[in-house]
Design a protein around this motif. Structure first.
Motif, PDB file in Angstrom:
ATOM      1  N   PRO A   1       5.649  10.370  -2.345  1.00 26.76           N
ATOM      2  CA  PRO A   1       4.352  10.033  -1.732  1.00 26.76           C
ATOM      3  C   PRO A   1       3.646   8.832  -2.353  1.00 26.76           C
ATOM      4  CG  PRO A   1       4.515  12.398  -2.178  1.00 26.76           C
ATOM      5  CD  PRO A   1       5.686  11.743  -2.844  1.00 26.76           C
ATOM      6  N   ASP A   2       3.943   8.530  -3.629  1.00 29.37           N
ATOM      7  CA  ASP A   2       3.273   7.408  -4.292  1.00 29.37           C
ATOM      8  C   ASP A   2       3.984   6.077  -4.107  1.00 29.37           C
ATOM      9  OD1 ASP A   2       1.140   8.864  -5.233  1.00 29.37           O
ATOM     10  OD2 ASP A   2       2.128   9.408  -7.098  1.00 29.37           O
ATOM     11  N   ALA A   3       5.083   6.076  -3.342  1.00 28.04           N
ATOM     12  CA  ALA A   3       5.804   4.823  -3.099  1.00 28.04           C
ATOM     13  C   ALA A   3       4.927   3.879  -2.282  1.00 28.04           C
ATOM     14  CB  ALA A   3       7.108   5.102  -2.374  1.00 28.04           C
ATOM     15  N   HIS A   4       5.242   2.588  -2.351  1.00 29.88           N
ATOM     16  CA  HIS A   4       4.470   1.565  -1.642  1.00 29.88           C
ATOM     17  C   HIS A   4       5.340   0.825  -0.627  1.00 29.88           C
ATOM     18  CE1 HIS A   4       1.532   2.363  -4.733  1.00 29.88           C
ATOM     19  NE2 HIS A   4       0.696   1.483  -4.217  1.00 29.88           N
ATOM     20  N   LEU A   5       4.688   0.390   0.417  1.00 32.05           N
ATOM     21  CA  LEU A   5       5.309  -0.388   1.491  1.00 32.05           C
ATOM     22  C   LEU A   5       4.565  -1.718   1.574  1.00 32.05           C
ATOM     23  CD1 LEU A   5       7.117  -0.139   4.268  1.00 32.05           C
ATOM     24  CD2 LEU A   5       4.906   0.298   5.291  1.00 32.05           C
ATOM     25  N   THR A   6       5.280  -2.792   1.881  1.00 27.13           N
ATOM     26  CA  THR A   6       4.641  -4.087   2.081  1.00 27.13           C
ATOM     27  C   THR A   6       4.758  -4.492   3.539  1.00 27.13           C
ATOM     28  OG1 THR A   6       5.117  -4.786  -0.177  1.00 27.13           O
ATOM     29  CG2 THR A   6       4.644  -6.530   1.416  1.00 27.13           C
ATOM     30  N   ILE A   7       3.659  -4.950   4.105  1.00 27.59           N
ATOM     31  CA  ILE A   7       3.668  -5.511   5.460  1.00 27.59           C
ATOM     32  C   ILE A   7       3.277  -6.974   5.343  1.00 27.59           C
ATOM     33  CG2 ILE A   7       2.702  -5.416   7.784  1.00 27.59           C
ATOM     34  CD1 ILE A   7       2.099  -2.461   7.322  1.00 27.59           C
ATOM     35  N   ASP A   8       4.200  -7.833   5.725  1.00 30.60           N
ATOM     36  CA  ASP A   8       3.978  -9.277   5.704  1.00 30.60           C
ATOM     37  C   ASP A   8       3.822  -9.739   7.151  1.00 30.60           C
ATOM     38  OD1 ASP A   8       4.204 -12.066   5.649  1.00 30.60           O
ATOM     39  OD2 ASP A   8       5.556 -12.045   3.933  1.00 30.60           O
ATOM     40  N   LEU A   9       2.586  -9.995   7.559  1.00 30.04           N
ATOM     41  CA  LEU A   9       2.337 -10.358   8.948  1.00 30.04           C
ATOM     42  C   LEU A   9       2.890 -11.737   9.283  1.00 30.04           C
ATOM     43  CD1 LEU A   9       1.171  -9.791  11.732  1.00 30.04           C
ATOM     44  CD2 LEU A   9      -1.057 -10.560  10.881  1.00 30.04           C
ATOM     45  N   GLU A  10       2.796 -12.679   8.352  1.00 30.72           N
ATOM     46  CA  GLU A  10       3.308 -14.022   8.635  1.00 30.72           C
ATOM     47  C   GLU A  10       4.799 -13.993   8.971  1.00 30.72           C
ATOM     48  OE1 GLU A  10       0.833 -17.419   6.597  1.00 30.72           O
ATOM     49  OE2 GLU A  10       1.499 -15.995   5.070  1.00 30.72           O
ATOM     50  N   LYS A  11       5.547 -13.138   8.293  1.00 30.11           N
ATOM     51  CA  LYS A  11       6.986 -13.007   8.565  1.00 30.11           C
ATOM     52  C   LYS A  11       7.286 -11.920   9.590  1.00 30.11           C
ATOM     53  CE  LYS A  11       8.505 -14.452   3.954  1.00 30.11           C
ATOM     54  NZ  LYS A  11       9.201 -14.009   2.719  1.00 30.11           N
ATOM     55  N   SER A  12       6.254 -11.180  10.040  1.00 28.28           N
ATOM     56  CA  SER A  12       6.423 -10.018  10.926  1.00 28.28           C
ATOM     57  C   SER A  12       7.466  -9.070  10.334  1.00 28.28           C
ATOM     58  CB  SER A  12       6.851 -10.445  12.335  1.00 28.28           C
ATOM     59  OG  SER A  12       5.936 -11.344  12.884  1.00 28.28           O
ATOM     60  N   GLU A  13       7.249  -8.690   9.077  1.00 25.05           N
ATOM     61  CA  GLU A  13       8.276  -7.969   8.333  1.00 25.05           C
ATOM     62  C   GLU A  13       7.697  -6.814   7.529  1.00 25.05           C
ATOM     63  OE1 GLU A  13      11.858  -9.928   6.052  1.00 25.05           O
ATOM     64  OE2 GLU A  13      10.111  -9.893   4.715  1.00 25.05           O
TER      65      GLU A  13
ATOM     66  N   SER B   1       0.811  -1.214   0.000  1.00 22.25           N
ATOM     67  CA  SER B   1       0.000   0.000   0.000  1.00 22.25           C
ATOM     68  C   SER B   1       0.845   1.266   0.000  1.00 22.25           C
ATOM     69  CB  SER B   1      -0.873  -0.004   1.266  1.00 22.25           C
ATOM     70  OG  SER B   1      -1.565   1.214   1.427  1.00 22.25           O
ATOM     71  N   ARG B   2       0.214   2.349  -0.458  1.00 24.97           N
ATOM     72  CA  ARG B   2       0.766   3.676  -0.213  1.00 24.97           C
ATOM     73  C   ARG B   2       0.655   3.967   1.275  1.00 24.97           C
ATOM     74  NH1 ARG B   2      -2.687   4.506  -4.106  1.00 24.97           N
ATOM     75  NH2 ARG B   2      -3.979   5.893  -2.863  1.00 24.97           N
ATOM     76  N   VAL B   3       1.374   4.983   1.735  1.00 21.09           N
ATOM     77  CA  VAL B   3       1.445   5.305   3.160  1.00 21.09           C
ATOM     78  C   VAL B   3       1.055   6.768   3.380  1.00 21.09           C
ATOM     79  CG1 VAL B   3       2.998   5.502   5.156  1.00 21.09           C
ATOM     80  CG2 VAL B   3       3.238   3.577   3.566  1.00 21.09           C
ATOM     81  N   VAL B   4       0.170   7.006   4.343  1.00 18.49           N
ATOM     82  CA  VAL B   4      -0.175   8.361   4.761  1.00 18.49           C
ATOM     83  C   VAL B   4       0.749   8.740   5.908  1.00 18.49           C
ATOM     84  CG1 VAL B   4      -1.952   9.822   5.794  1.00 18.49           C
ATOM     85  CG2 VAL B   4      -2.589   8.138   4.051  1.00 18.49           C
TER      86      VAL B   4
END
Length: 197
Positions: A137-149, A9-12
């Motif tokens: 501002p349009d960059a994306h971040l990934t959150i992987d909950l299974e890896k807590s990463e 997702s993008r980040v606010v």
């Protein structure tokens, strides 16, 4: 609750320290017991002008915030009163995760019970994220909950802490009560084995 696995997702970015629950959702909106519609009142005193029109300078009213699932906040996010409406308002807007260097304990617990992932990072990682998403501002971040990463836009990775029970509940889209109800067969078996007369 929707299961939480991986989001991209993008980040606010709202890097303000000590954002309390009254700023997240002002007290005048707490007369409801239903979560529906609370997203419209998220950060209401910052988001709207005195005449009720959207404040064009506030980030949630800007096009790049629409559809973003991650909020990057300042230190001590969610302090103040214990209102559960705060994570309700955040998830109502569409956020699935909040990143900060620290969270108020009650807010953190309320978030985990309501499908909102509080991601704790160190000060250096936080500053790196603020710099990245302020510059692009349009960059994306990934959150992987299974890896807590967290996977940052430059592909660097950092792990974040989360207890096993909360992680299990989020991955399966359930709360504490749902978890217990899912153990009904085992509970009944235990009761029959240990308490039958």
């Amino acid at each position: 609750m929707e299961p939480f696995r991986t989001i991209h997702s993008r980040v606010v970015v709202i890097p303000v320290n000590d954002i309390d629950t009254d700023q997240i959702i002002p007290a005048r909106f707490l007369k409801v017991t239903d979560k529906k519609g609370l997203g419209a009142n998220l950060f209401a005193d910052w988001r709207y002008l005195p005449d009720g029109k959207p404040n064009p300078d506030f980030i949630l009213n800007q096009p790049q915030s629409q559809g973003a699932q991650v909020l990057l906040a300042g230190d001590n996010f969610g302090c103040g009163s214990s209102r559960e409406h705060a994570p309700w308002a955040l998830t109502g807007f569409g956020f699935r995760a909040v990143i900060s260097t620290s969270f108020a304990d009650i807010f953190r617990n309320n978030s985990l019970k309501n499908g909102l992932l509080p991601v704790l990072v160190d000060v250096q990682t936080h500053q790196k994220l603020v710099d990245m998403f302020t510059e692009i501002p349009d960059a994306h971040l990934t959150i992987d909950l299974e890896k807590s990463e967290l996977v940052m836009p430059d592909d660097s990775r950092v792990n974040f802490p989360i207890d096993a029970f909360s992680k299990n509940c989020l991955l399966n889209g359930t709360d504490e009560l749902g978890y217990l109800l899912g153990m009904e067969a085992q509970i009944s078996s235990y009761e029959k084995l240990n308490f039958s007369g």
